[in-house]
Write an enzyme that holds these catalytic residues in place. Structure first.
Site, PDB file in Angstrom:
ATOM      1  N   LYS A 173       0.875  -1.192   0.000  1.00 24.74           N
ATOM      2  CA  LYS A 173       0.000   0.000   0.000  1.00 24.74           C
ATOM      3  C   LYS A 173       0.901   1.226   0.000  1.00 24.74           C
ATOM      4  CE  LYS A 173      -1.947   3.017   1.932  1.00 24.74           C
ATOM      5  NZ  LYS A 173      -1.863   4.400   1.412  1.00 24.74           N
ATOM      6  N   GLU A 248       9.571   2.068  10.542  1.00 23.60           N
ATOM      7  CA  GLU A 248      10.590   3.062  10.185  1.00 23.60           C
ATOM      8  C   GLU A 248       9.886   4.405  10.246  1.00 23.60           C
ATOM      9  OE1 GLU A 248      13.749   2.745   9.452  1.00 23.60           O
ATOM     10  OE2 GLU A 248      13.851   0.567   9.400  1.00 23.60           O
ATOM     11  N   CYS A 282      13.615  11.530   5.758  1.00 22.98           N
ATOM     12  CA  CYS A 282      13.503  11.145   7.177  1.00 22.98           C
ATOM     13  C   CYS A 282      14.814  11.372   7.922  1.00 22.98           C
ATOM     14  CB  CYS A 282      13.049   9.709   7.309  1.00 22.98           C
ATOM     15  SG  CYS A 282      14.015   8.578   6.329  1.00 22.98           S
ATOM     16  N   GLU A 384       9.014  16.933  13.899  1.00 26.40           N
ATOM     17  CA  GLU A 384       9.492  16.850  12.528  1.00 26.40           C
ATOM     18  C   GLU A 384       8.651  17.744  11.626  1.00 26.40           C
ATOM     19  OE1 GLU A 384       8.755  13.054  10.814  1.00 26.40           O
ATOM     20  OE2 GLU A 384      10.784  12.889  10.055  1.00 26.40           O
TER      21      GLU A 384
HETATM   22  P1  NDP Z   1       2.124   8.832   6.916  1.00 29.51           P
HETATM   23  O1  NDP Z   1       2.364   8.173   8.204  1.00 29.51           O
HETATM   24  O2  NDP Z   1       1.015   9.800   6.817  1.00 29.51           O
HETATM   25  O3  NDP Z   1       1.853   7.762   5.761  1.00 29.51           O
HETATM   26  C1  NDP Z   1       2.709   6.699   5.477  1.00 29.51           C
HETATM   27  C2  NDP Z   1       1.893   5.600   4.826  1.00 29.51           C
HETATM   28  O4  NDP Z   1       0.943   5.127   5.770  1.00 29.51           O
HETATM   29  C3  NDP Z   1       1.095   6.067   3.617  1.00 29.51           C
HETATM   30  O5  NDP Z   1       1.003   5.017   2.678  1.00 29.51           O
HETATM   31  C4  NDP Z   1      -0.256   6.347   4.234  1.00 29.51           C
HETATM   32  O6  NDP Z   1      -1.288   6.321   3.295  1.00 29.51           O
HETATM   33  C5  NDP Z   1      -0.356   5.200   5.198  1.00 29.51           C
HETATM   34  N1  NDP Z   1      -1.338   5.381   6.259  1.00 29.51           N
HETATM   35  C6  NDP Z   1      -1.813   6.535   6.802  1.00 29.51           C
HETATM   36  N2  NDP Z   1      -2.718   6.266   7.771  1.00 29.51           N
HETATM   37  C7  NDP Z   1      -2.817   4.920   7.844  1.00 29.51           C
HETATM   38  C8  NDP Z   1      -3.588   4.017   8.640  1.00 29.51           C
HETATM   39  N3  NDP Z   1      -4.429   4.447   9.574  1.00 29.51           N
HETATM   40  N4  NDP Z   1      -3.426   2.694   8.433  1.00 29.51           N
HETATM   41  C9  NDP Z   1      -2.572   2.220   7.510  1.00 29.51           C
HETATM   42  N5  NDP Z   1      -1.817   3.027   6.720  1.00 29.51           N
HETATM   43  C10 NDP Z   1      -1.943   4.353   6.884  1.00 29.51           C
HETATM   44  O7  NDP Z   1       3.493   9.453   6.501  1.00 29.51           O
HETATM   45  P2  NDP Z   1       3.801  10.304   5.223  1.00 29.51           P
HETATM   46  O8  NDP Z   1       3.355   9.616   3.990  1.00 29.51           O
HETATM   47  O9  NDP Z   1       3.300  11.665   5.492  1.00 29.51           O
HETATM   48  O10 NDP Z   1       5.404  10.241   5.203  1.00 29.51           O
HETATM   49  C11 NDP Z   1       6.172  11.108   5.912  1.00 29.51           C
HETATM   50  C12 NDP Z   1       6.668  10.462   7.179  1.00 29.51           C
HETATM   51  O11 NDP Z   1       7.371   9.261   6.907  1.00 29.51           O
HETATM   52  C13 NDP Z   1       7.647  11.344   7.899  1.00 29.51           C
HETATM   53  O12 NDP Z   1       7.307  11.438   9.252  1.00 29.51           O
HETATM   54  C14 NDP Z   1       8.987  10.647   7.734  1.00 29.51           C
HETATM   55  O13 NDP Z   1       9.886  10.852   8.726  1.00 29.51           O
HETATM   56  C15 NDP Z   1       8.591   9.236   7.629  1.00 29.51           C
HETATM   57  N6  NDP Z   1       9.600   8.520   6.865  1.00 29.51           N
HETATM   58  C16 NDP Z   1      10.477   7.697   7.541  1.00 29.51           C
HETATM   59  C17 NDP Z   1      11.483   7.046   6.870  1.00 29.51           C
HETATM   60  C18 NDP Z   1      12.436   6.129   7.579  1.00 29.51           C
HETATM   61  O14 NDP Z   1      13.207   5.435   6.928  1.00 29.51           O
HETATM   62  N7  NDP Z   1      12.434   6.057   8.892  1.00 29.51           N
HETATM   63  C19 NDP Z   1      11.648   7.208   5.429  1.00 29.51           C
HETATM   64  C20 NDP Z   1      10.684   8.074   4.833  1.00 29.51           C
HETATM   65  C21 NDP Z   1       9.690   8.704   5.542  1.00 29.51           C
HETATM   66  P3  NDP Z   1      -1.801   7.698   2.622  1.00 29.51           P
HETATM   67  O15 NDP Z   1      -0.644   8.392   2.052  1.00 29.51           O
HETATM   68  O16 NDP Z   1      -2.697   7.191   1.605  1.00 29.51           O
HETATM   69  O17 NDP Z   1      -2.466   8.458   3.723  1.00 29.51           O
END
Ligand code: NDP
Length: 489
Positions: A173, A248, A282, A384
């Site tokens: 997803k 992550e 990130c 962040e």
């Molecule tokens: P989100 O947590 O909003 O979303 C990440 C994924 O989770 C998306 O596919 C999102 O779908 C999905 N999602 C959201 N809500 C749910 C739920 N209730 N149940 C299941 N899946 C869900 O993060 P962002 O996309 O905004 O990404 C940014 C964040 O990711 C930052 O905080 C960053 O630090 C972190 N990140 C960490 C990395 C690491 O290696 N540690 C690498 C890259 C990013 P949808 O987009 O459709 O809402």
């Protein structure tokens, strides 16, 4: 052609939902894609379950699974231009950066392709001449892979490649905002010969299409990359069925500069650390910690250069960095800067959307921003922003630097700049961080583990541990001379 990939077939959403994808750099329409709901997710889980329980993939010899991953790597190289363009349109990222990402992605598949064949059984010396004991490494089962929008296919590759190498089936997803490279990856996996049902793709919103993945009893593992709040929610949901979970999450990464650092390189890399991909990384070095005696000269130069950074869309060859992903994210970054200023930070540059350039008018651009004289209690320092916002704090000595660097709930990455190698090693050993660079920022290799301490998550991606996440060790004991023990006689 429909965009959901379930059980080896391309399919539309059951309720015929769709979503329009627009390029964040100028708002231009990219495509309309199918948007799944919970019922589609259930079908994808069923397909992955069937492929795991009844299909050939989990029992395929590891070397053959590895060969398939190597074929995928070749296909990724073949389609690099197409994939990079798709990713840049979805994210607004400069094309050249997407091209670098595609090389990294092919390397990731290659690494796990080779590693798959190297993992053998482990023979255990029991000290008992009448017993053989060995540990075998089996796939976990059906894996839910949930990925964010900032490095869409890279984050996907870090999960898909080891999951397949270990013999799992999966439901992917991706972020609802950036579906296109994931769609193409499904095509490549099929072309490489992956059996139907092993790889399944669901597009849609997190709460609708993603949430059932953490809840469903037929999913054995959830591997999630994304924000802290979403990670907490997923972990709580997954507890209901005691799934294996790998998280992550974010980072609030310290970039520590001592006065004896190579000035030119440290300034140059302080900019790269935080402003690459407009801070939507990130591991971005968003907290600059500078030794007091160097502070004024160093920050003046960082500010001078930050003002010169050229913003632009993915195909603007003069651009040095691009837009934020969405209007919502832009508003979040603006709110963090406003909060920082209200809490006493000093705005040295940026702090606004660009004005006067018609090419940027319809995109979600935000100027590279430096907030000086920050304090550890400020929300812009603690949380962040995930945008092009650098906060600057001063430190007096080594202990002070370590204390400030560790004063965060996160522990993903960070760097130390000094010409004193003994000091560098001392500081590194005291940082509660998953990846730490000495006199560098951002490089990683697929051979080395990536992941966070503290609330940056748990589990590791990449490296041998990245494969082990997707395996269940099973201990097999064989009594070679069975005979009654007479314990209860
Ligand atoms: P989100 O947590 O909003 O979303 C990440 C994924 O989770 C998306 O596919 C999102 O779908 C999905 N999602 C959201 N809500 C749910 C739920 N209730 N149940 C299941 N899946 C869900 O993060 P962002 O996309 O905004 O990404 C940014 C964040 O990711 C930052 O905080 C960053 O630090 C972190 N990140 C960490 C990395 C690491 O290696 N540690 C690498 C890259 C990013 P949808 O987009 O459709 O809402």
């Amino acid at each position: 052609m429909p965009d959901l990939f379930i059980g080896g077939a391309w399919t539309a959403a059951l309720d015929e939902g769709t979503r329009e994808i627009r390029c964040p750099a100028d708002g231009s329409p990219v495509a309309v894609v199918d948007e799944a709901g919970g019922k589609d997710t259930a079908l994808a889980i069923a397909a992955a379950r069937h492929a795991f329980d009844e299909g050939s993939w989990p029992g395929t010899p590891a070397a053959e699974r590895g060969d398939l991953l190597l074929r995928v790597a070749d296909l990724l190289v073949r389609d690099k231009a197409l994939l990079a363009r798709a990713e840049s349109l979805d994210t607004g990222k400069r094309l050249v950066e997407s091209e670098y990402d595609m090389d990294d992605i092919a390397n990731c598949f290659r690494y796990f392709g080779h590693l798959a064949a190297q993992v053998g059984d482990r023979v255990v010396d029991t000290g008992n001449p009448d017993a053989e004991s060995r540990v075998v490494y089996e796939p976990v089962g059906v894996c839910a892979l949930i990925t964010p929008w900032n490095y869409p296919l890279l984050q996907t590759a870090w999960k898909v490649a080891p999951a397949l190498a270990a013999g799992n089936t999966f439901v992917l997803k991706p972020s609802e905002l950036t579906p296109h490279s994931a769609i193409h990856l499904m095509r490549l996996l099929s072309e490489a010969g992956l059996p139907a049902g092993v790889a399944n793709l669901i597009l849609g919103s997190g709460p609708e299409a993603g949430a059932p993945l953490a809840d469903h009893p037929d999913v054995d593992m959830v591997s999630f990359t994304g924000g802290l709040q979403t990670g907490r929610r997923l972990m709580a949901t997954a507890a209901g069925t005691v799934k294996k979970v790998a998280l992550e999450l974010g980072g609030k990464n310290p970039n520590i500069v001592f006065a004896d650092a190579d000035f030119e390189t440290a300034v140059d890399m302080a900019l790269t650390a935080v402003f690459l991909h407009s801070g939507q990384v990130c591991s971005a070095g968003a907290r600059l910690l500078v030794e007091d005696s160097l502070h004024d000269r160093f920050v003046d130069e960082v500010v001078r250069r930050a003002r010169l950074i050229r913003l632009g869309g993915p195909f603007d060859e003069q651009a040095q960095t691009g837009p934020l992903i969405s209007a919502q994210h832009l508003a979040k970054v603006e709110a963090y800067v406003a909060a920082g200023l209200a809490e006493g930070a000093v705005l040295r540059c940026g702090g606004a959307r660009p004005s006067g350039d018609p090419a940027l008018a319809d995109g979600y651009f935000y100027l590279p921003t430096v907030l000086d004289e920050c304090g550890a209690g400020m929300s812009v320092v603690r949380e962040e922003s995930f945008g092009p916002v650098l906060t600057v704090e001063r430190f007096t000595d080594e202990d002070d630097a370590v204390r400030l660097a560790n004063d965060t709930i996160y522990g993903l990455a960070g760097a130390v700049w000094t010409s004193d190698q003994e000091r560098a090693q001392r500081v590194v050993s005291r940082l509660r961080i998953g990846t730490v660079w000495i006199n560098d920022y951002h490089p990683y290799v697929p051979q080395a583990e990536w992941g966070g301490f503290k609330q940056s998550g748990f589990g590791r991606e990449l490296g041998p541990t990245g494969l082990a996440e997707y395996q269940e060790p099973k201990h097999i004991w064989r009594n070679t001379s069975p005979a009654p023990q007479g314990w209860f006689s």
